[in-house]
Design a protein around this motif. Structure first.
Motif, short mmCIF file in Angstrom:
data_model
loop_
_atom_site.label_atom_id
_atom_site.label_comp_id
_atom_site.label_asym_id
_atom_site.label_seq_id
_atom_site.Cartn_x
_atom_site.Cartn_y
_atom_site.Cartn_z
N ALA A 11 -71.24 2.05 40.45
CA ALA A 11 -70.53 0.91 41.02
C ALA A 11 -70.00 -0.02 39.93
CB ALA A 11 -71.47 0.13 41.94
N LYS A 15 -64.11 2.67 37.47
CA LYS A 15 -63.55 3.96 37.88
C LYS A 15 -62.45 3.83 38.93
CE LYS A 15 -66.90 5.15 41.44
NZ LYS A 15 -67.36 3.77 41.65
N SER A 33 -63.21 8.19 47.35
CA SER A 33 -64.15 8.85 48.27
C SER A 33 -65.24 7.90 48.75
CB SER A 33 -64.77 10.09 47.60
OG SER A 33 -65.56 9.71 46.50
N GLY A 34 -65.50 6.82 47.99
CA GLY A 34 -66.50 5.84 48.43
C GLY A 34 -66.14 5.24 49.78
N TYR A 37 -67.72 7.09 52.73
CA TYR A 37 -69.13 6.75 52.97
C TYR A 37 -69.26 5.33 53.52
CZ TYR A 37 -69.94 11.08 50.54
OH TYR A 37 -69.93 12.41 50.21
N ARG A 38 -68.40 4.43 53.01
CA ARG A 38 -68.39 3.07 53.53
C ARG A 38 -68.00 3.10 55.02
NH1 ARG A 38 -67.67 -1.41 49.59
NH2 ARG A 38 -68.33 -0.57 47.60
N SER A 84 -74.33 3.64 50.69
CA SER A 84 -75.29 4.38 49.88
C SER A 84 -76.49 4.83 50.72
CB SER A 84 -75.64 3.57 48.63
OG SER A 84 -76.93 3.11 48.61
N ALA A 87 -75.21 7.95 52.54
CA ALA A 87 -74.80 8.99 51.59
C ALA A 87 -75.94 9.90 51.15
CB ALA A 87 -74.14 8.34 50.36
N ARG A 93 -72.81 14.37 54.00
CA ARG A 93 -72.02 14.80 52.85
C ARG A 93 -71.23 16.06 53.20
NH1 ARG A 93 -73.41 11.41 48.90
NH2 ARG A 93 -71.89 12.46 47.61
N ARG A 115 -68.79 9.84 43.13
CA ARG A 115 -70.05 10.04 42.43
C ARG A 115 -70.30 11.51 42.10
NH1 ARG A 115 -69.59 5.36 43.40
NH2 ARG A 115 -71.14 3.72 43.58
N ASP A 116 -69.72 12.39 42.95
CA ASP A 116 -70.03 13.83 42.84
C ASP A 116 -68.76 14.67 42.84
OD1 ASP A 116 -69.18 13.29 45.42
OD2 ASP A 116 -70.55 14.72 46.35
N ARG A 142 -68.42 -7.08 39.33
CA ARG A 142 -68.48 -7.04 40.79
C ARG A 142 -68.60 -8.44 41.37
NH1 ARG A 142 -68.90 -2.73 44.18
NH2 ARG A 142 -67.27 -2.11 42.73
N ARG A 165 -78.72 0.37 43.84
CA ARG A 165 -77.75 1.41 44.22
C ARG A 165 -77.72 2.54 43.18
NH1 ARG A 165 -72.32 1.34 45.95
NH2 ARG A 165 -71.86 -0.84 45.54
N ASP A 169 -78.47 6.25 44.30
CA ASP A 169 -77.42 7.26 44.13
C ASP A 169 -77.80 8.32 43.09
OD1 ASP A 169 -75.89 5.89 45.96
OD2 ASP A 169 -74.57 4.96 44.50
N ARG A 172 -81.10 10.58 44.63
CA ARG A 172 -81.11 11.36 45.88
C ARG A 172 -81.10 12.86 45.55
NH1 ARG A 172 -75.18 9.21 47.00
NH2 ARG A 172 -74.07 10.76 45.80
O1 CDP Z 1 -67.04 0.60 44.52
P1 CDP Z 1 -68.45 1.04 44.40
O2 CDP Z 1 -68.66 1.93 43.25
O3 CDP Z 1 -69.43 -0.06 44.56
O4 CDP Z 1 -68.77 1.88 45.68
P2 CDP Z 1 -68.08 3.15 46.28
O5 CDP Z 1 -67.48 4.01 45.21
O6 CDP Z 1 -67.20 2.70 47.38
O7 CDP Z 1 -69.34 3.96 46.88
C1 CDP Z 1 -70.20 3.36 47.80
C2 CDP Z 1 -71.40 4.28 47.94
O8 CDP Z 1 -70.98 5.50 48.55
C3 CDP Z 1 -72.08 4.70 46.66
O9 CDP Z 1 -73.09 3.79 46.24
C4 CDP Z 1 -72.65 6.07 47.01
O10 CDP Z 1 -73.90 5.97 47.62
C5 CDP Z 1 -71.68 6.60 48.04
N1 CDP Z 1 -70.77 7.61 47.48
C6 CDP Z 1 -71.21 8.90 47.32
O11 CDP Z 1 -72.38 9.19 47.59
N2 CDP Z 1 -70.39 9.89 46.88
C7 CDP Z 1 -69.13 9.60 46.56
N3 CDP Z 1 -68.33 10.58 46.13
C8 CDP Z 1 -68.64 8.28 46.67
C9 CDP Z 1 -69.49 7.29 47.13
#
Ligand code: CDP
Length: 216
Positions: A11, A15, A33-34, A37-38, A84, A87, A93, A115-116, A142, A165, A169, A172
């Motif tokens: 976070a 990125k 992609s976040g 999950y949001r 999160s 996720a 997923r 993240r992945d 942030r 977080r 993340d 897991r």
């Molecule tokens: O902007 P920020 O990095 O805070 O959050 P985000 O990228 O919107 O992602 C929110 C949450 O979604 C992350 O803390 C992960 O738990 C999950 N996530 C994930 O598991 N896999 C991804 N490809 C993207 C997000």
């Protein structure tokens, strides 16, 4: 094969901004992609459901529609935490995987941040970046961002959020946040966003030259 640019990292590492500027530079579609999950986390919360209940969260993931990804509430601090939590569930997923993989496969290329992406969604992506920065610097970024959006919140709370977080993340069992073996590490702690973007662009140009996908 599509020239997929995978941008992973924790976070507030930078990125999202880097991914969006790369997409603009190359004229590729961008997927944050976040937001998926949001969207799932927010849907469960809005319906009064239990985030830890796999079947409830999976049903929300299967029912998620692209139009729901436009809600401004998705950008809040609370939504990041909800994301999160859902996720961690493997079926959630899985439910989101096909959409991301179809998006990634668009020709001539695409940019996805998450993240992945480099490890699970697009392991064959020719360009992979893992963007990071110290927890304190990420918390400061942030905090500024949220205050700018009108959320009244203390820096210390954000730092605690970020650490929690990162732990969830990274810890897991399914698709933990981790740098792919072939991803280039970009630590933006001491960089301005322009410097970080410039470094990212050079990493992608090197990958383009290596894959024979020259700009042009
Ligand atoms: O902007 P920020 O990095 O805070 O959050 P985000 O990228 O919107 O992602 C929110 C949450 O979604 C992350 O803390 C992960 O738990 C999950 N996530 C994930 O598991 N896999 C991804 N490809 C993207 C997000």
């Amino acid at each position: 094969m599509a020239f997929i640019i995978a941008v992973d990292g924790p976070a507030a590492s930078g990125k999202g901004t880097i991914a969006s500027r790369l997409a603009k530079l190359y004229g590729y579609p961008l997927l944050d992609s976040g937001l998926l999950y949001r969207g799932v986390g927010l849907k469960v919360a809005q319906d009064g459901g239990d985030l830890d209940d796999v079947s409830v969260a999976t049903a929300a993931a299967l029912a998620l529609r692209p139009s729901e990804l436009e809600q401004p509430e998705l950008r809040t601090r609370a939504a990041g935490e909800l994301a999160s939590r859902v996720a961690v569930h493997t079926p959630v997923r899985q439910a989101l995987r096909e959409f991301q993989q179809r998006f990634a496969a668009q020709e001539p290329g695409s940019v996805i941040d998450g993240r992945d992406i480099g490890t699970v969604i697009a392991p064959a992506a020719p360009a992979k970046l893992y963007v990071t920065a110290s927890a304190e610097i990420r918390a400061d970024r942030r905090w500024r961002q949220l205050v700018g959006q009108g959320e009244a919140v203390a820096y210390d709370e954000i730092l605690a959020d970020i650490r929690k977080r990162d732990e969830r993340d990274g810890g897991r069992a399914d698709s933990p946040m981790t740098q792919a073996a072939d991803a280039v590490l970009l630590d933006t702690s001491e960089m301005t966003i322009d410097q970080a973007f410039d470094a990212a662009r050079r990493i992608v140009e090197t990958a383009r030259a290596r894959s024979g996908n020259l700009p042009g």
